[in-house]
Structure formats: C-alpha cells, structure tokens
Design a protein around this motif. Structure first.
Motif, PDB file in Angstrom:
ATOM      1  N   ILE A 102      -8.538  10.622  -6.252  1.00  0.00           N
ATOM      2  CA  ILE A 102      -8.292  10.282  -5.075  1.00  0.00           C
ATOM      3  C   ILE A 102      -7.631  12.024  -4.422  1.00  0.00           C
ATOM      4  CG2 ILE A 102      -6.248   8.630  -4.450  1.00  0.00           C
ATOM      5  CD1 ILE A 102      -8.230   7.297  -5.968  1.00  0.00           C
ATOM      6  N   LEU A 103      -7.667  11.702  -3.453  1.00  0.00           N
ATOM      7  CA  LEU A 103      -7.011  12.516  -2.210  1.00  0.00           C
ATOM      8  C   LEU A 103      -5.931  11.894  -1.639  1.00  0.00           C
ATOM      9  CD1 LEU A 103     -10.832  13.120  -0.676  1.00  0.00           C
ATOM     10  CD2 LEU A 103      -9.565  14.132  -2.910  1.00  0.00           C
ATOM     11  N   VAL A 162       0.008   5.562   0.650  1.00  0.00           N
ATOM     12  CA  VAL A 162      -0.345   6.657   1.044  1.00  0.00           C
ATOM     13  C   VAL A 162      -0.452   7.861  -0.128  1.00  0.00           C
ATOM     14  CG1 VAL A 162      -0.911   8.582   2.965  1.00  0.00           C
ATOM     15  CG2 VAL A 162       0.057   5.940   3.127  1.00  0.00           C
ATOM     16  N   TYR A 201       0.883  -0.728  -0.236  1.00  0.00           N
ATOM     17  CA  TYR A 201      -0.109   0.483   0.364  1.00  0.00           C
ATOM     18  C   TYR A 201       0.945   1.343  -0.032  1.00  0.00           C
ATOM     19  CZ  TYR A 201      -4.426  -2.458   0.749  1.00  0.00           C
ATOM     20  OH  TYR A 201      -5.365  -3.828   0.311  1.00  0.00           O
ATOM     21  N   GLY A 212      -4.236  11.455   1.755  1.00  0.00           N
ATOM     22  CA  GLY A 212      -3.403  10.795   2.671  1.00  0.00           C
ATOM     23  C   GLY A 212      -4.329   9.246   2.833  1.00  0.00           C
ATOM     24  N   GLU A 213      -4.781   9.087   1.721  1.00  0.00           N
ATOM     25  CA  GLU A 213      -5.596   7.707   1.217  1.00  0.00           C
ATOM     26  C   GLU A 213      -4.807   6.692   0.442  1.00  0.00           C
ATOM     27  OE1 GLU A 213      -9.846   9.167  -0.255  1.00  0.00           O
ATOM     28  OE2 GLU A 213      -8.611   8.951  -1.700  1.00  0.00           O
ATOM     29  N   GLN A 214      -5.205   5.630   1.066  1.00  0.00           N
ATOM     30  CA  GLN A 214      -4.231   4.568   0.746  1.00  0.00           C
ATOM     31  C   GLN A 214      -4.233   3.957  -0.235  1.00  0.00           C
ATOM     32  OE1 GLN A 214      -4.323   1.732   3.662  1.00  0.00           O
ATOM     33  NE2 GLN A 214      -2.791   2.637   4.848  1.00  0.00           N
ATOM     34  N   ILE A 215      -3.213   3.347  -1.214  1.00  0.00           N
ATOM     35  CA  ILE A 215      -3.677   3.079  -3.055  1.00  0.00           C
ATOM     36  C   ILE A 215      -3.079   1.671  -2.586  1.00  0.00           C
ATOM     37  CG2 ILE A 215      -4.326   4.863  -3.712  1.00  0.00           C
ATOM     38  CD1 ILE A 215      -1.552   4.981  -5.312  1.00  0.00           C
ATOM     39  N   GLU A 243      -3.456  15.042  -4.691  1.00  0.00           N
ATOM     40  CA  GLU A 243      -4.360  14.681  -5.718  1.00  0.00           C
ATOM     41  C   GLU A 243      -4.483  13.962  -7.439  1.00  0.00           C
ATOM     42  OE1 GLU A 243      -8.632  16.976  -7.308  1.00  0.00           O
ATOM     43  OE2 GLU A 243      -8.138  17.616  -4.632  1.00  0.00           O
ATOM     44  N   LYS A 282     -12.716   9.077 -10.964  1.00  0.00           N
ATOM     45  CA  LYS A 282     -13.036   8.474  -9.540  1.00  0.00           C
ATOM     46  C   LYS A 282     -11.775   9.605  -8.941  1.00  0.00           C
ATOM     47  CE  LYS A 282     -13.415   6.402  -4.461  1.00  0.00           C
ATOM     48  NZ  LYS A 282     -12.876   7.561  -4.414  1.00  0.00           N
TER      49      LYS A 282
END
Length: 163
Positions: free
Chosen positions: A56-57, A44, A42, A59-62, A48, A54
């Motif tokens: 993705i901001l 972080v 993963y 702090g979000e995990q991908i 953006e 979609k």
C-alpha cells in the motif's frame, strides 16, 4: 442488532437472563458480532506498508471493514460463534486509536440499560435482580463520569498547551 441477535440465539438470551452480571460481556460480543457500522471512513495512506502481501503506497485510499476485522480468526477464537461469555474481545466497533468514538461509553451504558431492562422484565419476580441492575448501572455511570473528567482535563491541557 442486539435484540435481533439474542432472538436468533435463544440460548444466549437465556444465559443473559440467568446471569445479568455478564451484561458488559454480552454488549461487547454483540458489538463484535454485528457491529452497527460495518465500514470505517476512508483514510489516505501517509507511509508505505504491506498487508497480506499487498503493498500500500502513500496517497492511496483504504477503508477498514469492521465486520471482517471483528471476525478475524487470528484475533478471535471461534470468530463466527456468538458467545456472550467471550472475555477476550478487542472488537473495533467504535474504532481504535486516535479515531476511537468518544461516545462509546454512553452507547454501552444505553445498551446496558436496555438489556438489563429486558432481563428484568422477563424475570420481574426475581427480587435480587433489582440489586444487580442498580449495581451495574452505578458502575457504568461511574465509568462515564471518569471519561467525562478525562476528556475535560485533556481539553484543558490542550487549551493551555496550544495557547
């Protein structure tokens, strides 16, 4: 994965045996078609961005699903076809960018030795095979040595630059 794939695709195994000089293409196709690692670790998000509509901001995990990326129809012609003659093959089995695996050339060398040994053992009466095996092994060892020199130089430069 490689031996299993070649067993599932006997036409491709026959092609590799008859044309061992395409061993590097075969290894890359095996890595693309059935990557040993199917998901990256993963990450972080730090800025953006948008992917497939979609947002993705930060702090979000991908995570990247390597198996899916390696079958992307926008990148690969006939992505669900196992073809060891595939020349354009930008697979991400070893990651990419700053996260690329430093041991990728060693892994490919080990695979090359295994597949050439397989081809050689299946056609041991072909005397020219030994010359091909030796030439291919020498070429891969040369690439590995150059990579080790580059890594050593990078380490030295980093040490000097960082004090």
């Amino acid at each position: 994965n490689g031996f299993w794939l070649l067993n599932q695709h006997p036409d491709q195994l026959k092609l590799l045996i008859e044309s061992p000089q395409i061993c590097d293409l075969a290894i890359n196709e095996i890595l693309r078609f059935e990557s040993p690692n199917q998901r990256s670790t993963y990450r972080v998000v730090t800025r953006e961005f948008e992917i497939s509509g979609k947002k993705i901001l930060p702090g979000e995990q991908i995570a990247v699903f390597i198996g899916s990326a390696n079958r992307d129809e926008e990148i690969f012609d006939a992505p669900d076809l196992f073809d060891i003659r595939r020349h354009f093959n930008p697979h991400i089995a070893f990651g990419t960018g700053i996260h690329v695996c430093q041991g990728r050339n060693l892994a490919k060398l080990e695979a090359r030795i295994a597949f050439i040994k397989l081809a050689f053992s299946l056609f041991i009466d072909n005397h020219y095979m030994l010359e091909i095996v030796l030439n291919m092994a020498f070429a891969m060892v040369t690439v590995l040595m150059l990579d080790l020199v580059a890594i050593s130089l990078l380490s030295l430069i980093t040490t000097i630059a960082c004090g």
